[in-house]
Write an enzyme that holds these catalytic residues in place. Sequence first.
Site, short mmCIF file in Angstrom:
data_model
loop_
_atom_site.label_atom_id
_atom_site.label_comp_id
_atom_site.label_asym_id
_atom_site.label_seq_id
_atom_site.Cartn_x
_atom_site.Cartn_y
_atom_site.Cartn_z
N LEU A 1 0.83 -1.22 0.00
CA LEU A 1 0.00 0.00 0.00
C LEU A 1 0.86 1.27 0.00
O LEU A 1 0.69 2.16 -0.84
CB LEU A 1 -0.90 -0.05 1.25
CG LEU A 1 -1.62 1.20 1.70
CD1 LEU A 1 -2.64 1.65 0.67
CD2 LEU A 1 -2.32 0.97 3.05
N VAL A 2 1.80 1.36 0.93
CA VAL A 2 2.61 2.58 1.04
C VAL A 2 3.68 2.61 -0.05
O VAL A 2 3.96 3.66 -0.63
CB VAL A 2 3.27 2.67 2.45
CG1 VAL A 2 4.07 3.95 2.58
CG2 VAL A 2 2.20 2.61 3.54
N TYR B 1 3.46 -7.88 16.91
CA TYR B 1 3.75 -6.79 15.95
C TYR B 1 4.31 -5.57 16.69
O TYR B 1 5.29 -4.97 16.27
CB TYR B 1 2.43 -6.45 15.25
CG TYR B 1 2.44 -5.31 14.27
CD1 TYR B 1 2.89 -5.50 12.96
CD2 TYR B 1 1.96 -4.05 14.62
CE1 TYR B 1 2.86 -4.46 12.03
CE2 TYR B 1 1.93 -3.00 13.72
CZ TYR B 1 2.37 -3.21 12.42
OH TYR B 1 2.34 -2.17 11.51
N HIS C 1 -7.62 -4.00 7.14
CA HIS C 1 -7.95 -2.95 8.09
C HIS C 1 -9.37 -2.45 7.78
O HIS C 1 -9.97 -2.87 6.80
CB HIS C 1 -6.93 -1.82 7.99
CG HIS C 1 -5.57 -2.21 8.48
ND1 HIS C 1 -4.49 -2.40 7.64
CD2 HIS C 1 -5.11 -2.48 9.73
CE1 HIS C 1 -3.43 -2.74 8.35
NE2 HIS C 1 -3.77 -2.81 9.62
N ARG D 1 -11.45 7.53 14.86
CA ARG D 1 -10.18 7.06 14.31
C ARG D 1 -9.53 8.15 13.45
O ARG D 1 -10.23 8.95 12.82
CB ARG D 1 -10.39 5.81 13.44
CG ARG D 1 -10.82 4.55 14.20
CD ARG D 1 -9.74 3.99 15.10
NE ARG D 1 -10.17 2.83 15.85
CZ ARG D 1 -10.66 2.83 17.10
NH1 ARG D 1 -10.80 3.98 17.75
NH2 ARG D 1 -11.00 1.72 17.71
P1 NDP Z 1 1.41 -4.01 2.89
O1 NDP Z 1 0.89 -5.22 3.59
O2 NDP Z 1 0.56 -3.35 1.87
O3 NDP Z 1 2.79 -4.37 2.19
C1 NDP Z 1 3.74 -5.10 2.86
C2 NDP Z 1 4.98 -5.08 2.02
O4 NDP Z 1 5.99 -5.81 2.71
C3 NDP Z 1 4.80 -5.74 0.66
O5 NDP Z 1 5.57 -5.01 -0.29
C4 NDP Z 1 5.39 -7.14 0.86
O6 NDP Z 1 5.95 -7.69 -0.31
C5 NDP Z 1 6.52 -6.79 1.82
N1 NDP Z 1 6.94 -7.94 2.61
C6 NDP Z 1 6.24 -8.62 3.54
N2 NDP Z 1 6.96 -9.64 4.01
C7 NDP Z 1 8.16 -9.59 3.37
C8 NDP Z 1 9.34 -10.38 3.42
N3 NDP Z 1 9.45 -11.43 4.24
N4 NDP Z 1 10.37 -10.05 2.60
C9 NDP Z 1 10.28 -9.00 1.76
N5 NDP Z 1 9.20 -8.20 1.69
C10 NDP Z 1 8.16 -8.51 2.48
O7 NDP Z 1 1.87 -3.00 4.00
P2 NDP Z 1 1.63 -1.42 4.08
O8 NDP Z 1 2.10 -0.79 2.83
O9 NDP Z 1 0.25 -1.22 4.57
O10 NDP Z 1 2.60 -1.05 5.29
C11 NDP Z 1 3.87 -0.43 5.07
C12 NDP Z 1 4.48 -0.14 6.43
O11 NDP Z 1 3.63 0.73 7.16
C13 NDP Z 1 4.65 -1.39 7.29
O12 NDP Z 1 5.89 -1.32 7.95
C14 NDP Z 1 3.51 -1.30 8.29
O13 NDP Z 1 3.86 -1.93 9.51
C15 NDP Z 1 3.35 0.20 8.44
N6 NDP Z 1 2.02 0.66 8.84
C16 NDP Z 1 0.90 0.28 8.12
C17 NDP Z 1 -0.35 0.77 8.49
C18 NDP Z 1 -1.59 0.46 7.70
O14 NDP Z 1 -2.67 0.93 8.08
N7 NDP Z 1 -1.52 -0.29 6.61
C19 NDP Z 1 -0.50 1.66 9.66
C20 NDP Z 1 0.75 2.04 10.27
C21 NDP Z 1 1.95 1.54 9.88
P3 NDP Z 1 5.04 -8.51 -1.40
O15 NDP Z 1 3.72 -7.84 -1.48
O16 NDP Z 1 5.85 -8.40 -2.64
O17 NDP Z 1 4.91 -9.90 -0.87
#
Ligand code: NDP
Length: 334
Positions: free
Chosen positions: A12-13, A136, A179, A215
């Site tokens: 997402l980000v 987490y 979410h 929220r």
């Molecule tokens: P997503 O679930 O959309 O994306 C997760 C990303 O992490 C994907 O690119 C995935 O790769 C990659 N990933 C997961 N496991 C692995 C691994 N073992 N090795 C390599 N890459 C991996 O997450 P978001 O974009 O939502 O979140 C981004 C950050 O923001 C995270 O650190 C999250 O904790 C934080 N965050 C998110 C919030 C939210 O509301 N979503 C709120 C606050 C913080 P692939 O898809 O290619 O498998």
Amino acid sequence: MNKVLVTGGTGLVGKALEAVIKEQSPADEQWYFAGSKDADLTNLAATQALFAREKPTHVIHLAAMVGGLFHNMNNNLDFLRNNLLINDNVLQTAHEQGCVKVVSCLSTCIFPDKTSYPIDETMVHNGPPHPSNYGYSYAKRLIDVQNHAYHDKYGRLYTSVIPCNIFGPHDNYKPEVSHVIPGMINRMHQLVTEKLDVPESEKVFTVFGSGKPLRQFVYSLDLAELMIWVLRNYESVEPIILSADEAQEVTIFDVAQAIAKAFNFKGKLVCDTSKADGQYKKTASNAKLRSLLPDYAFTDFETAIKTSVKWYKENYDQARKTLCALYVQQNNNT
Ligand code: NDP
């Protein structure tokens, strides 16, 4: 020329960062957006190989095992171990390869369960997190500890941002892990596209809980702009909350109404009060951000929801409605 590696670049980000960078096309930066297919970051050798290949000078570290309440509650051990491994591999490899800056991502949901409001950056370690997502939370909190340790020992400028709930295009819509916003978008889409013989005015959309909890949300494209600003301008190891203003807090019912409006839904919204509400509010203060960027204009909530729904409808076939392939594989193997 700075080379920026984005871990989690397919999420997402990550996708929002990619869109903003495409728009900005900075002349003095090269960006690479890595997904889990580039490297499984729970594996040190794979992490080292990715860094050796891409040779980043800067890192935005987003990769994480991420999920909603239910997914966290049932998988605290996996959330703890996978995220500890990913974070340690990325930070240590960044250090060994001489990366001058790393911006990692914490979350407002890792703050102490029992706290005063609004939450601010100084409170991250002030008490146990909510029991539902302790795996987490502790893994994420340790990023901040590691950042300080890399600074104390090596003078590294490895820092972190703390976003509130994020939403936008490319979200994760899988019901078991999603979410609140992508979950509602997915359910609303199902409701309006199924049983087409039933008049829409007779259809009912269920809001889980009373709809009253407040929220804070940040639109992924706004967050991406702010994270790029942090990468280029924020010179402190201390975390910084990246969240819309407190005045932009909305109720869960407001969220449902905005989504209904974006779908042009003509039916009823009903609250199912037998379902849990969670905490009434989790307000975070963005005073630190505002002291540095007083004029940043966050996208209006309804507009951001409208764009997110439009993206979902147009990309329904590609939208993530299944778990990250890596975790499906891991779970099938255990
Ligand atoms: P997503 O679930 O959309 O994306 C997760 C990303 O992490 C994907 O690119 C995935 O790769 C990659 N990933 C997961 N496991 C692995 C691994 N073992 N090795 C390599 N890459 C991996 O997450 P978001 O974009 O939502 O979140 C981004 C950050 O923001 C995270 O650190 C999250 O904790 C934080 N965050 C998110 C919030 C939210 O509301 N979503 C709120 C606050 C913080 P692939 O898809 O290619 O498998």
